[in-house]
Design a protein around this motif. Structure first.
Motif, PDB file in Angstrom:
ATOM      1  N   GLU A  76       9.772 -23.758  -7.902  1.00 49.43           N
ATOM      2  CA  GLU A  76      10.171 -24.457  -6.692  1.00 49.43           C
ATOM      3  C   GLU A  76       9.407 -25.758  -6.489  1.00 49.43           C
ATOM      4  OE1 GLU A  76      10.559 -21.328  -7.014  1.00 49.43           O
ATOM      5  OE2 GLU A  76      12.324 -20.744  -5.868  1.00 49.43           O
ATOM      6  N   ALA A  77      10.127 -26.734  -5.969  1.00 45.25           N
ATOM      7  CA  ALA A  77       9.513 -27.996  -5.560  1.00 45.25           C
ATOM      8  C   ALA A  77       9.454 -28.011  -4.043  1.00 45.25           C
ATOM      9  CB  ALA A  77      10.353 -29.159  -6.059  1.00 45.25           C
ATOM     10  N   THR A 120      13.002 -10.834  -5.948  1.00 44.16           N
ATOM     11  CA  THR A 120      12.930 -12.025  -5.097  1.00 44.16           C
ATOM     12  C   THR A 120      13.524 -13.213  -5.866  1.00 44.16           C
ATOM     13  OG1 THR A 120      10.772 -12.588  -5.964  1.00 44.16           O
ATOM     14  CG2 THR A 120      10.808 -11.249  -3.969  1.00 44.16           C
ATOM     15  N   VAL A 121      13.802 -14.295  -5.144  1.00 42.92           N
ATOM     16  CA  VAL A 121      14.236 -15.529  -5.794  1.00 42.92           C
ATOM     17  C   VAL A 121      12.981 -16.294  -6.188  1.00 42.92           C
ATOM     18  CG1 VAL A 121      15.352 -17.769  -5.455  1.00 42.92           C
ATOM     19  CG2 VAL A 121      16.371 -15.724  -4.469  1.00 42.92           C
ATOM     20  N   THR A 164       8.894 -15.294  -0.848  1.00 44.93           N
ATOM     21  CA  THR A 164       8.052 -16.368  -0.312  1.00 44.93           C
ATOM     22  C   THR A 164       8.122 -16.403   1.205  1.00 44.93           C
ATOM     23  OG1 THR A 164       9.012 -17.568  -2.157  1.00 44.93           O
ATOM     24  CG2 THR A 164       7.413 -18.752  -0.842  1.00 44.93           C
ATOM     25  N   ALA A 165       9.330 -16.201   1.753  1.00 42.91           N
ATOM     26  CA  ALA A 165       9.485 -16.275   3.210  1.00 42.91           C
ATOM     27  C   ALA A 165       8.657 -15.192   3.885  1.00 42.91           C
ATOM     28  CB  ALA A 165      10.956 -16.140   3.585  1.00 42.91           C
ATOM     29  N   SER A 183      11.003  -4.147  -0.658  1.00 44.64           N
ATOM     30  CA  SER A 183      11.598  -3.221  -1.614  1.00 44.64           C
ATOM     31  C   SER A 183      10.917  -3.331  -2.975  1.00 44.64           C
ATOM     32  CB  SER A 183      13.085  -3.542  -1.758  1.00 44.64           C
ATOM     33  OG  SER A 183      13.595  -2.932  -2.910  1.00 44.64           O
ATOM     34  N   PRO A 235      18.982 -27.255  -3.567  1.00 46.86           N
ATOM     35  CA  PRO A 235      17.610 -27.772  -3.517  1.00 46.86           C
ATOM     36  C   PRO A 235      17.463 -29.242  -3.930  1.00 46.86           C
ATOM     37  CG  PRO A 235      17.921 -26.370  -5.441  1.00 46.86           C
ATOM     38  CD  PRO A 235      19.205 -26.322  -4.689  1.00 46.86           C
ATOM     39  N   GLY A 273      11.028  -7.916   3.875  1.00 44.37           N
ATOM     40  CA  GLY A 273      11.230  -8.822   2.738  1.00 44.37           C
ATOM     41  C   GLY A 273       9.906  -9.384   2.261  1.00 44.37           C
ATOM     42  N   GLY A 274       9.686  -9.286   0.939  1.00 43.62           N
ATOM     43  CA  GLY A 274       8.398  -9.712   0.384  1.00 43.62           C
ATOM     44  C   GLY A 274       8.534 -10.875  -0.580  1.00 43.62           C
ATOM     45  N   GLY A 318      14.002 -25.624   0.658  1.00 40.29           N
ATOM     46  CA  GLY A 318      13.945 -24.186   0.937  1.00 40.29           C
ATOM     47  C   GLY A 318      12.636 -23.773   1.596  1.00 40.29           C
ATOM     48  N   ILE A 319      11.539 -24.143   0.970  1.00 36.02           N
ATOM     49  CA  ILE A 319      10.239 -23.715   1.499  1.00 36.02           C
ATOM     50  C   ILE A 319       9.874 -24.532   2.742  1.00 36.02           C
ATOM     51  CG2 ILE A 319       7.763 -23.752   0.893  1.00 36.02           C
ATOM     52  CD1 ILE A 319       8.975 -22.571  -1.894  1.00 36.02           C
ATOM     53  N   LEU A 355      15.879 -17.525   3.222  1.00 40.36           N
ATOM     54  CA  LEU A 355      17.286 -17.576   2.820  1.00 40.36           C
ATOM     55  C   LEU A 355      18.181 -16.801   3.781  1.00 40.36           C
ATOM     56  CD1 LEU A 355      16.741 -17.033  -1.027  1.00 40.36           C
ATOM     57  CD2 LEU A 355      17.171 -19.193   0.166  1.00 40.36           C
ATOM     58  N   LEU A 384      14.421  -4.450  -5.255  1.00 42.78           N
ATOM     59  CA  LEU A 384      15.251  -5.659  -5.162  1.00 42.78           C
ATOM     60  C   LEU A 384      14.400  -6.885  -5.481  1.00 42.78           C
ATOM     61  CD1 LEU A 384      17.023  -4.683  -1.820  1.00 42.78           C
ATOM     62  CD2 LEU A 384      18.037  -4.672  -4.119  1.00 42.78           C
ATOM     63  N   VAL A 386      14.360  -0.484   2.985  1.00 43.60           N
ATOM     64  CA  VAL A 386      14.888  -0.211   4.318  1.00 43.60           C
ATOM     65  C   VAL A 386      16.320   0.273   4.118  1.00 43.60           C
ATOM     66  CG1 VAL A 386      15.589  -1.233   6.522  1.00 43.60           C
ATOM     67  CG2 VAL A 386      13.421  -1.917   5.442  1.00 43.60           C
TER      68      VAL A 386
HETATM   69  P1  FAD Z   1      14.033 -13.608  -1.515  1.00 39.76           P
HETATM   70  O1  FAD Z   1      13.127 -14.233  -2.491  1.00 39.76           O
HETATM   71  O2  FAD Z   1      15.420 -13.262  -1.952  1.00 39.76           O
HETATM   72  O3  FAD Z   1      13.310 -12.291  -1.002  1.00 39.76           O
HETATM   73  C1  FAD Z   1      14.001 -11.263  -0.326  1.00 39.76           C
HETATM   74  C2  FAD Z   1      13.069 -10.084  -0.140  1.00 39.76           C
HETATM   75  O4  FAD Z   1      13.717  -9.117   0.676  1.00 39.76           O
HETATM   76  C3  FAD Z   1      12.686  -9.367  -1.431  1.00 39.76           C
HETATM   77  O5  FAD Z   1      11.319  -9.032  -1.390  1.00 39.76           O
HETATM   78  C4  FAD Z   1      13.528  -8.088  -1.394  1.00 39.76           C
HETATM   79  O6  FAD Z   1      12.942  -7.039  -2.124  1.00 39.76           O
HETATM   80  C5  FAD Z   1      13.513  -7.835   0.112  1.00 39.76           C
HETATM   81  N1  FAD Z   1      14.576  -6.957   0.583  1.00 39.76           N
HETATM   82  C6  FAD Z   1      15.905  -7.195   0.613  1.00 39.76           C
HETATM   83  N2  FAD Z   1      16.553  -6.132   1.103  1.00 39.76           N
HETATM   84  C7  FAD Z   1      15.609  -5.202   1.403  1.00 39.76           C
HETATM   85  C8  FAD Z   1      15.637  -3.875   1.924  1.00 39.76           C
HETATM   86  N3  FAD Z   1      16.780  -3.270   2.236  1.00 39.76           N
HETATM   87  N4  FAD Z   1      14.467  -3.215   2.087  1.00 39.76           N
HETATM   88  C9  FAD Z   1      13.300  -3.816   1.771  1.00 39.76           C
HETATM   89  N5  FAD Z   1      13.203  -5.054   1.279  1.00 39.76           N
HETATM   90  C10 FAD Z   1      14.347  -5.733   1.090  1.00 39.76           C
HETATM   91  N6  FAD Z   1      13.126 -23.842  -2.388  1.00 39.76           N
HETATM   92  C11 FAD Z   1      12.340 -24.918  -2.448  1.00 39.76           C
HETATM   93  O7  FAD Z   1      11.545 -25.146  -1.529  1.00 39.76           O
HETATM   94  N7  FAD Z   1      12.371 -25.755  -3.511  1.00 39.76           N
HETATM   95  C12 FAD Z   1      13.223 -25.577  -4.541  1.00 39.76           C
HETATM   96  O8  FAD Z   1      13.195 -26.359  -5.481  1.00 39.76           O
HETATM   97  C13 FAD Z   1      14.113 -24.479  -4.493  1.00 39.76           C
HETATM   98  N8  FAD Z   1      15.020 -24.272  -5.465  1.00 39.76           N
HETATM   99  C14 FAD Z   1      15.896 -23.232  -5.348  1.00 39.76           C
HETATM  100  C15 FAD Z   1      16.920 -23.073  -6.285  1.00 39.76           C
HETATM  101  C16 FAD Z   1      17.843 -22.033  -6.142  1.00 39.76           C
HETATM  102  C17 FAD Z   1      18.962 -21.900  -7.126  1.00 39.76           C
HETATM  103  C18 FAD Z   1      17.725 -21.112  -5.071  1.00 39.76           C
HETATM  104  C19 FAD Z   1      18.690 -19.983  -4.905  1.00 39.76           C
HETATM  105  C20 FAD Z   1      16.702 -21.269  -4.149  1.00 39.76           C
HETATM  106  C21 FAD Z   1      15.815 -22.329  -4.257  1.00 39.76           C
HETATM  107  N9  FAD Z   1      14.832 -22.524  -3.304  1.00 39.76           N
HETATM  108  C22 FAD Z   1      14.019 -23.613  -3.372  1.00 39.76           C
HETATM  109  C23 FAD Z   1      14.678 -21.611  -2.185  1.00 39.76           C
HETATM  110  C24 FAD Z   1      13.494 -20.695  -2.387  1.00 39.76           C
HETATM  111  O9  FAD Z   1      13.522 -20.101  -3.663  1.00 39.76           O
HETATM  112  C25 FAD Z   1      13.558 -19.624  -1.317  1.00 39.76           C
HETATM  113  O10 FAD Z   1      13.655 -20.255  -0.086  1.00 39.76           O
HETATM  114  C26 FAD Z   1      12.314 -18.809  -1.324  1.00 39.76           C
HETATM  115  O11 FAD Z   1      12.083 -18.242  -2.580  1.00 39.76           O
HETATM  116  C27 FAD Z   1      12.356 -17.753  -0.262  1.00 39.76           C
HETATM  117  O12 FAD Z   1      13.221 -16.752  -0.536  1.00 39.76           O
HETATM  118  P2  FAD Z   1      13.231 -15.540   0.513  1.00 39.76           P
HETATM  119  O13 FAD Z   1      11.868 -14.988   0.627  1.00 39.76           O
HETATM  120  O14 FAD Z   1      13.932 -15.965   1.754  1.00 39.76           O
HETATM  121  O15 FAD Z   1      14.211 -14.498  -0.188  1.00 39.76           O
END
Ligand code: FAD
Length: 513
Positions: free
Chosen positions: A46-47, A41-42, A12-13, A36, A354, A9-10, A359-360, A347, A39, A196
Motif C-alpha cells: 500500500e501507498a 485481510t487485504v 489495517t482498519a 477471524s 487506489p 476485523g483485524g 484507502g489508509i 473498506l 478470512l 463472528v
Molecule cells: P480487510 O483487510 O479486508 O480486513 C477485514 C478483516 O475482517 C479481516 O481481519 C477478516 O478476517 C475480518 N472479518 C471479516 N468477517 C469477519 C467475521 N465474520 N468474523 C471475524 N472477523 C471477520 N490503500 C491505500 O492506502 N493505498 C493503496 O495503495 C491501496 N491499494 C489498494 C489496492 C486494492 C486492489 C485494494 C482492494 C485496496 C487497496 N487499498 C489501498 C486499501 C487498503 O488495502 C485497505 O483499506 C486496508 O487494507 C484496510 O482493509 P480493511 O482492514 O478495511 O479490510
C-alpha cells in the motif's frame, strides 16, 4: 458513557482503530478486537498520504521501530506515467508550491515557466528521479510545505531528530496490521481470534452483542465494523445503503502481484507509479524488499485473464514465478458510516480505486473524526450526523479528484478511454472544470467539504496533463517577474544540493535496519 468498544476485523482498519483508541483513552475505555483466523485481510503493498505520519506520531512510534517490520519505504510523490501520452510522465509531489508576491509558483509558471511544471516548481521531482531518501541519518531537513491538511487533536510524541521533509510511506498493510496487533495487545487491547457468526440487535435496532463460534457472546457499547468489503455489521446487519461510484469511476476489479526485488542492486524508487493501461491503470509500489504491483481495470473492457497477461507483460520476467491475486472492488461509500451504535471504518465504509492512495487515508480520517465525535453521556445524535456529513464529504471530494485524472488525460486510444470521456461527471464538476479553463484551482473552486487534497493537487494534475488555463492570472500583468524567476532558480539550486547530499533511499533504509 461509552466504556466498552468492540472492533470486528483485524486488517489495517481494525488494528489502526484499536491502537489509536487505546492511545487516546488508555484504560478509560476497554477496546476489544475480534478477528477471524480464517478470512484473509487485504494487503497488496500500500501507498499512503503524508498525513499517515501523524498516525504514527500519535501512537508514539518512531520510524525505526515499525518501518523495518512492515517492509516500509518512503514515498515522496506519485509519478503518472503515460497518462498524457506515451512515454510522458509527471509527478504529483507532497510539496506545496511556494508563493511569490502573493501568487503561487503555479500561477507564475504559467507566465514565466520554461520547463515542465513539476520539475521547475518542486524540489521533490528531482529527489524522485535520483531515488533519494527524504531523511539523512540523525539530521533534520526542513519542515516547510508539509502537506498535512489537518489540525487534529494529537499527542505531541514527535520523532525528534528525523524531522521531516513532506513524505509518506509505502508498506505491506498485512505486516502493518500484524505489527499493530502485537503493539495493541502489549498496551491492553483484548484480541479474540474467532469468527463472528451472528450479530444480534436489541429492541431499538442497535447492536446488542456478537455471537462468536468459540468465545460465546461479546457485548459492547460501541461496535466498529472493520470487516472489509463484507460490511458485516453496517451493511449486512444494519442495512446501510451503499452508494456505488461506478457511474463515474467504472473500474471494478484489480489483479495484483508481489514481485521480489533486490533493492541493493536495483535501488528503491521513492514514489508510487500509476501507469495508464488499455483498460485502466497499473500501480507500482516499491517496498523495501519487493514491489507491490497491480492492474486496476473495468470488467466491461477486459477479462481477468487478459488483465493478468497485460500486467505480466508490463512487469517483465521478474514476475514469472509469482502468483496473481484477483480482487473484486466495491467502489463507492455507505450513505451513512455511523448508524445506531456502529461505525464503519476501512473498506466496510467505502473505497475508491487506489489512484491517489486514499484507502489508509480514509481509515485514518475515520478514526480521527471518531475521536473528535466520540459519544459522551448524552450520546447526542448530532455527533453521529456530523461524522456522517464529514465522511461523505471526504469520499465525494476524492471521487471528484479521481474523475479529474481521467478527464484531464483526454486519452482516446482504446474503447475504455473513449468510454471514460463519455461518462457523466459528479454533481457540479462540469462548472468547476469550466472555471479551471480560465483560472487555476483555488480553495474557492474545488469541491467544498473536501479533505485530503488541496487545490494545488488539482493544479498539479491539470498542468501535468497539459490542461493549462487559457492565460496567466491577470494580477500578474503589472508585477515584475524577477522575484519569481529567482524563486524558480532557488528551487533548482536546492534540488541540486539535496540530490548531492541526501543518501539513496536504499542506503538510508538499509542503515535503519
Ligand atoms: P480487510 O483487510 O479486508 O480486513 C477485514 C478483516 O475482517 C479481516 O481481519 C477478516 O478476517 C475480518 N472479518 C471479516 N468477517 C469477519 C467475521 N465474520 N468474523 C471475524 N472477523 C471477520 N490503500 C491505500 O492506502 N493505498 C493503496 O495503495 C491501496 N491499494 C489498494 C489496492 C486494492 C486492489 C485494494 C482492494 C485496496 C487497496 N487499498 C489501498 C486499501 C487498503 O488495502 C485497505 O483499506 C486496508 O487494507 C484496510 O482493509 P480493511 O482492514 O478495511 O479490510
Amino acid at each position: 458513557m461509552v466504556d466498552n468498544v468492540v472492533i470486528v476485523g483485524g486488517g489495517t482498519a481494525g488494528w489502526m482503530t484499536a491502537t489509536y483508541l487505546n492511545a487516546t483513552f488508555g484504560d478509560q475505555v476497554t477496546v476489544s478486537l475480534v478477528e477471524s483466523p480464517n478470512l484473509p485481510t487485504v494487503g497488496v503493498g500500500e501507498a499512503t498520504f503524508s498525513t499517515v505520519r501523524h498516525f504514527f506520531h500519535y501512537i508514539g512510534l518512531r520510524e525505526h521501530e515499525w518501518m523495518p517490520h512492515c517492509s516500509a519505504a518512503y514515498k515522496l510523490a506519485i509519478r503518472f506515467q503515460n497518462w498524457g501520452g506515451e512515454n510522458e510522465h509527471f509527478y504529483h509531489p507532497f510539496e506545496r508550491p511556494r508563493h511569490v508576491d502573493g501568487c503561487t509558483l503555479a500561477d507564475w509558471w504559467l507566465k514565466v515557466g520554461s520547463e515542465a511544471f513539476d520539475r521547475e516548481s518542486f524540489v521533490l521531482a528531482a529527489l524522485c528521479e535520483a531515488r533519494r531518501s527524504p531523511n539523512r541519518a540523525g539530521g533534520a531537513l526542513f519542515d516547510r510545505n508539509l502537506h498535512d491538511g489537518g489540525d487534529l487533536p494529537r499527542r505531541e510524541v514527535m520523532n525528534g531528530a528525523d524531522t521531516q521533509f513532506p513524505y509518506a510511506y509505502h508498506f505491506d498493510a498485512t505486516l502493518l496490521a500484524h505489527f499493530l496487533a502485537d503493539l495493541g495487545m502489549r498496551r491492553g487491547v483484548h484480541r479474540v481470534l474467532d469468527d463472528v457468526e451472528r450479530v444480534v440487535q436489541d429492541e431499538t435496532g442497535a447492536i446488542d452483542h456478537l455471537v462468536t463460534k468459540q468465545h460465546g457472546d461479546i457485548y459492547g457499547d460501541l461496535f466498529i465494523d472493520c470487516t472489509g468489503f463484507r460490511g458485516l455489521l453496517i451493511n449486512q446487519t444494519l442495512g446501510a445503503r451503499f452508494e456505488s461510484f461506478q457511474d463515474v469511476l467504472p473500474n471494478d476489479r484489480a489483479v495484483a502481484l508481489r514481485v521480489p526485488v533486490d533493492g541493493e542492486s536495483q535501488g528503491i524508487a521513492p514514489y508510487t507509479t500509476a501507469t495508464a493501461m488499455d483498460a485502466g491503470w497499473a500501480w507500482t509500489i516499491p517496498l523495501y524488499d519487493r514491489i507491490g504491483t497491480g492492474y486496476v481495470y473495468s470488467s466491461e473492457f477486459t477479462t481477468p485473464e487478459q488483465a493478468e497477461s497485460d500486467l505480466r507483460a508490463h512487469v517483465g520476467p521478474a514476475a514469472d514465478e509469482v502468483e496473481a491475486n484477483h480482487i473484486r472492488m466495491r467502489v463507492g461509500r455507505n450513505e451513512r458510516f455511523w448508524m445506531r451504535n456502529c461505525v464503519a471504518i476501512g473498506l466496510s465504509g467505502g473505497f475508491v480505486e487506489p489512484l491517489e492512495s486514499t484507502g489508509i487515508f480514509f481509515i485514518q480520517y475515520g478514526i480521527e473524526q471518531l475521536v473528535r465525535h466520540f459519544p459522551g453521556p448524552d450520546r447526542s445524535p448530532a455527533l453521529r450526523d456530523n461524522y456522517n456529513r464529514l465522511m461523505a464529504g471526504c469520499f465525494d471530494g476524492v471521487r471528484e479528484f479521481l474523475v479529474l485524472h481521467y478527464r484531464a488525460a483526454r486519452r482516446e486510444d482504446t474503447p475504455y478511454w473513449k468510454a471514460i470521456n463519455e461518462l457523466p461527471l459528479p454533481p457540479g464538476m462540469a462548472d468547476r472544470m469550466e472555471l479551471w479553463k480560465s483560472r487555476l484551482p483555488d480553495s474557492g473552486s474545488v469541491i467544498a467539504d473536501y479533505h485530503g487534497f488541496e487545490p494545488y493537487s488539482y493544479a498539479v494534475m491539470l498542468l501535468g496533463l497539459g490542461q493549462r488555463p487559457r492565460y496567466p492570472h491577470p494580477a500578474l500583468r503589472g508585477l515584475d517577474s524577477a522575484a519569481a524567476r529567482a524563486e524558480f532558480e532557488r528551487v533548482r539550486a536546492e534540488a541540486e544540493q539535496l540530490v548531492n547530499t541526501l543518501p539513496s533511499q536504499y542506503e538510508y533504509l538499509a542503515g535503519m535496519r
